[in-house]
Motif scaffolding. Structure first.
Motif, PDB file in Angstrom:
ATOM      1  N   LEU A  60       0.028  -0.905  -0.050  1.00 31.73           N
ATOM      2  CA  LEU A  60       0.105  -0.199   0.084  1.00 31.73           C
ATOM      3  C   LEU A  60       0.848   1.410   0.246  1.00 31.73           C
ATOM      4  O   LEU A  60       1.846   1.323   0.259  1.00 31.73           O
ATOM      5  CB  LEU A  60      -0.620   0.680   0.924  1.00 31.73           C
ATOM      6  CG  LEU A  60      -1.561   1.313   1.372  1.00 31.73           C
ATOM      7  CD1 LEU A  60      -2.851   1.112   0.228  1.00 31.73           C
ATOM      8  CD2 LEU A  60      -2.769   1.189   2.348  1.00 31.73           C
ATOM      9  N   GLY A  61       0.747   1.956  -1.179  1.00 31.73           N
ATOM     10  CA  GLY A  61       1.869   3.143  -1.462  1.00 31.73           C
ATOM     11  C   GLY A  61       3.239   2.845  -0.746  1.00 31.73           C
ATOM     12  O   GLY A  61       3.167   1.546  -2.002  1.00 31.73           O
ATOM     13  N   ASP A  62       3.599   3.420  -0.405  1.00 36.09           N
ATOM     14  CA  ASP A  62       5.321   2.958  -0.116  1.00 36.09           C
ATOM     15  C   ASP A  62       5.889   1.706   0.781  1.00 36.09           C
ATOM     16  O   ASP A  62       6.869   1.308   1.143  1.00 36.09           O
ATOM     17  CB  ASP A  62       5.933   3.799  -0.054  1.00 36.09           C
ATOM     18  CG  ASP A  62       6.265   4.940  -1.191  1.00 36.09           C
ATOM     19  OD1 ASP A  62       6.184   4.713  -2.426  1.00 36.09           O
ATOM     20  OD2 ASP A  62       6.292   6.873  -0.543  1.00 36.09           O
ATOM     21  N   TRP A  63       4.558   1.302   1.529  1.00 31.30           N
ATOM     22  CA  TRP A  63       4.594   0.159   2.245  1.00 31.30           C
ATOM     23  C   TRP A  63       4.656  -0.833   1.937  1.00 31.30           C
ATOM     24  O   TRP A  63       3.584  -1.400   0.461  1.00 31.30           O
ATOM     25  CB  TRP A  63       3.576   0.126   3.442  1.00 31.30           C
ATOM     26  CG  TRP A  63       3.629   2.125   4.041  1.00 31.30           C
ATOM     27  CD1 TRP A  63       3.074   3.243   3.852  1.00 31.30           C
ATOM     28  CD2 TRP A  63       4.417   2.366   5.558  1.00 31.30           C
ATOM     29  NE1 TRP A  63       3.449   4.163   5.160  1.00 31.30           N
ATOM     30  CE2 TRP A  63       4.779   3.284   5.651  1.00 31.30           C
ATOM     31  CE3 TRP A  63       5.090   1.342   6.074  1.00 31.30           C
ATOM     32  CZ2 TRP A  63       5.398   3.865   6.912  1.00 31.30           C
ATOM     33  CZ3 TRP A  63       6.102   1.926   7.235  1.00 31.30           C
ATOM     34  CH2 TRP A  63       5.719   3.285   7.695  1.00 31.30           C
ATOM     35  N   VAL A  64       5.094  -2.489   2.808  1.00 35.10           N
ATOM     36  CA  VAL A  64       4.472  -3.431   2.291  1.00 35.10           C
ATOM     37  C   VAL A  64       4.820  -4.405   3.571  1.00 35.10           C
ATOM     38  O   VAL A  64       5.098  -3.812   5.067  1.00 35.10           O
ATOM     39  CB  VAL A  64       6.280  -4.000   1.826  1.00 35.10           C
ATOM     40  CG1 VAL A  64       5.853  -3.406   0.055  1.00 35.10           C
ATOM     41  CG2 VAL A  64       7.602  -3.963   2.322  1.00 35.10           C
ATOM     42  N   CYS A  65       4.204  -5.684   3.118  1.00 33.30           N
ATOM     43  CA  CYS A  65       4.511  -6.344   3.927  1.00 33.30           C
ATOM     44  C   CYS A  65       4.048  -8.151   4.157  1.00 33.30           C
ATOM     45  O   CYS A  65       3.490  -8.070   2.546  1.00 33.30           O
ATOM     46  CB  CYS A  65       3.031  -6.246   5.838  1.00 33.30           C
ATOM     47  SG  CYS A  65       2.558  -7.049   6.348  1.00 33.30           S
ATOM     48  N   TRP A  66       4.732  -9.023   4.540  1.00 35.00           N
ATOM     49  CA  TRP A  66       5.263 -10.705   4.082  1.00 35.00           C
ATOM     50  C   TRP A  66       3.864 -11.206   4.275  1.00 35.00           C
ATOM     51  O   TRP A  66       3.260 -10.992   5.822  1.00 35.00           O
ATOM     52  CB  TRP A  66       6.225 -10.825   4.435  1.00 35.00           C
ATOM     53  CG  TRP A  66       7.557  -9.966   3.523  1.00 35.00           C
ATOM     54  CD1 TRP A  66       7.740 -10.584   2.426  1.00 35.00           C
ATOM     55  CD2 TRP A  66       7.804  -8.810   3.791  1.00 35.00           C
ATOM     56  NE1 TRP A  66       9.061  -9.746   1.711  1.00 35.00           N
ATOM     57  CE2 TRP A  66       9.130  -8.685   2.349  1.00 35.00           C
ATOM     58  CE3 TRP A  66       7.830  -7.435   4.545  1.00 35.00           C
ATOM     59  CZ2 TRP A  66       9.555  -7.309   2.269  1.00 35.00           C
ATOM     60  CZ3 TRP A  66       8.196  -7.002   4.394  1.00 35.00           C
ATOM     61  CH2 TRP A  66       9.787  -6.320   3.314  1.00 35.00           C
ATOM     62  N   ALA A  67       3.224 -11.776   4.004  1.00 36.49           N
ATOM     63  CA  ALA A  67       2.256 -12.750   3.757  1.00 36.49           C
ATOM     64  C   ALA A  67       2.255 -13.611   5.028  1.00 36.49           C
ATOM     65  O   ALA A  67       2.233 -13.869   5.798  1.00 36.49           O
ATOM     66  CB  ALA A  67       1.892 -13.552   2.856  1.00 36.49           C
ATOM     67  N   LYS A  68       3.982 -13.802   5.289  1.00 37.96           N
ATOM     68  CA  LYS A  68       4.325 -15.400   5.771  1.00 37.96           C
ATOM     69  C   LYS A  68       5.254 -15.020   7.108  1.00 37.96           C
ATOM     70  O   LYS A  68       6.069 -16.006   7.204  1.00 37.96           O
ATOM     71  CB  LYS A  68       4.998 -16.564   5.580  1.00 37.96           C
ATOM     72  CG  LYS A  68       3.303 -16.626   4.697  1.00 37.96           C
ATOM     73  CD  LYS A  68       3.928 -18.209   4.139  1.00 37.96           C
ATOM     74  CE  LYS A  68       2.538 -19.497   3.138  1.00 37.96           C
ATOM     75  NZ  LYS A  68       2.917 -20.464   2.598  1.00 37.96           N
ATOM     76  N   GLY A  69       4.644 -13.951   7.674  1.00 36.49           N
ATOM     77  CA  GLY A  69       6.025 -12.886   8.697  1.00 36.49           C
ATOM     78  C   GLY A  69       6.873 -12.647   8.523  1.00 36.49           C
ATOM     79  O   GLY A  69       6.754 -12.436   6.571  1.00 36.49           O
TER      80      GLY A  69
END
Length: 70
Positions: A60-69
Protein backbone atom coordinates in the motif's frame (compact mmCIF):
# COMPACT_ATOMS: atom_id res chain seq x y z
CA UNK A 1 4.29 -12.56 17.15
CA UNK A 2 3.87 -8.97 15.90
CA UNK A 3 3.47 -8.15 12.23
CA UNK A 4 6.22 -5.98 10.74
CA UNK A 5 5.36 -3.36 8.11
CA UNK A 6 8.20 -1.59 6.27
CA UNK A 7 8.31 1.62 4.26
CA UNK A 8 10.53 0.91 1.24
CA UNK A 9 11.41 4.58 0.71
CA UNK A 10 12.13 5.78 4.25
CA UNK A 11 13.09 2.48 5.87
CA UNK A 12 10.60 3.17 8.66
CA UNK A 13 9.26 0.04 10.38
CA UNK A 14 6.01 -0.34 12.28
CA UNK A 15 4.84 -3.33 14.31
CA UNK A 16 1.25 -4.39 14.87
CA UNK A 17 -0.46 -7.07 16.89
CA UNK A 18 -1.00 -10.29 14.93
CA UNK A 19 -4.77 -9.86 15.25
CA UNK A 20 -4.53 -7.11 12.60
CA UNK A 21 -3.36 -9.61 9.98
CA UNK A 22 -1.06 -8.47 7.17
CA UNK A 23 -3.71 -6.42 5.35
CA UNK A 24 -4.92 -4.70 8.51
CA UNK A 25 -1.39 -3.95 9.71
CA UNK A 26 -0.48 -2.45 6.36
CA UNK A 27 -3.64 -0.33 6.24
CA UNK A 28 -3.10 0.83 9.84
CA UNK A 29 0.53 1.84 9.15
CA UNK A 30 -0.59 3.74 6.06
CA UNK A 31 -3.40 5.49 7.94
CA UNK A 32 -1.11 6.44 10.81
CA UNK A 33 1.78 7.81 8.77
CA UNK A 34 0.30 9.04 5.50
CA UNK A 35 -3.14 10.20 6.63
CA UNK A 36 -2.24 11.20 10.20
CA UNK A 37 -5.13 9.22 11.73
CA UNK A 38 -4.75 6.61 14.48
CA UNK A 39 -3.62 3.17 13.30
CA UNK A 40 -6.53 1.37 14.92
CA UNK A 41 -8.50 -1.69 13.82
CA UNK A 42 -11.21 0.71 12.61
CA UNK A 43 -8.82 2.60 10.34
CA UNK A 44 -7.37 -0.74 9.19
CA UNK A 45 -10.85 -1.79 8.06
CA UNK A 46 -11.51 1.60 6.46
CA UNK A 47 -8.36 1.50 4.28
CA UNK A 48 -7.87 -2.24 3.86
CA UNK A 49 -9.53 -2.18 0.44
CA UNK A 50 -6.56 -0.14 -0.86
CA UNK A 51 -4.06 -2.94 -0.15
CA UNK A 52 -2.78 -4.95 -3.14
CA UNK A 53 -1.34 -8.44 -2.96
CA UNK A 54 1.60 -9.50 -5.10
CA UNK A 55 2.34 -13.14 -4.33
CA UNK A 56 3.58 -13.31 -0.73
CA UNK A 57 3.81 -9.52 -0.45
CA UNK A 58 1.12 -6.99 0.39
CA UNK A 59 1.61 -3.36 -0.64
CA UNK A 60 0.00 0.00 0.00
CA UNK A 61 1.83 3.10 -1.22
CA UNK A 62 5.45 2.78 -0.13
CA UNK A 63 4.54 0.31 2.63
CA UNK A 64 4.92 -3.48 2.38
CA UNK A 65 4.16 -6.47 4.56
CA UNK A 66 4.94 -10.13 4.00
CA UNK A 67 2.11 -12.65 4.18
CA UNK A 68 4.08 -15.30 6.10
CA UNK A 69 6.10 -13.41 8.64
CA UNK A 70 9.26 -11.39 8.32
Amino acid sequence: MPIRVVNLVSGDERYFDATFGPVGALAAAYARTELQVPGTPESARAYGHLVRQCGELFRLGDWVCWAKGN
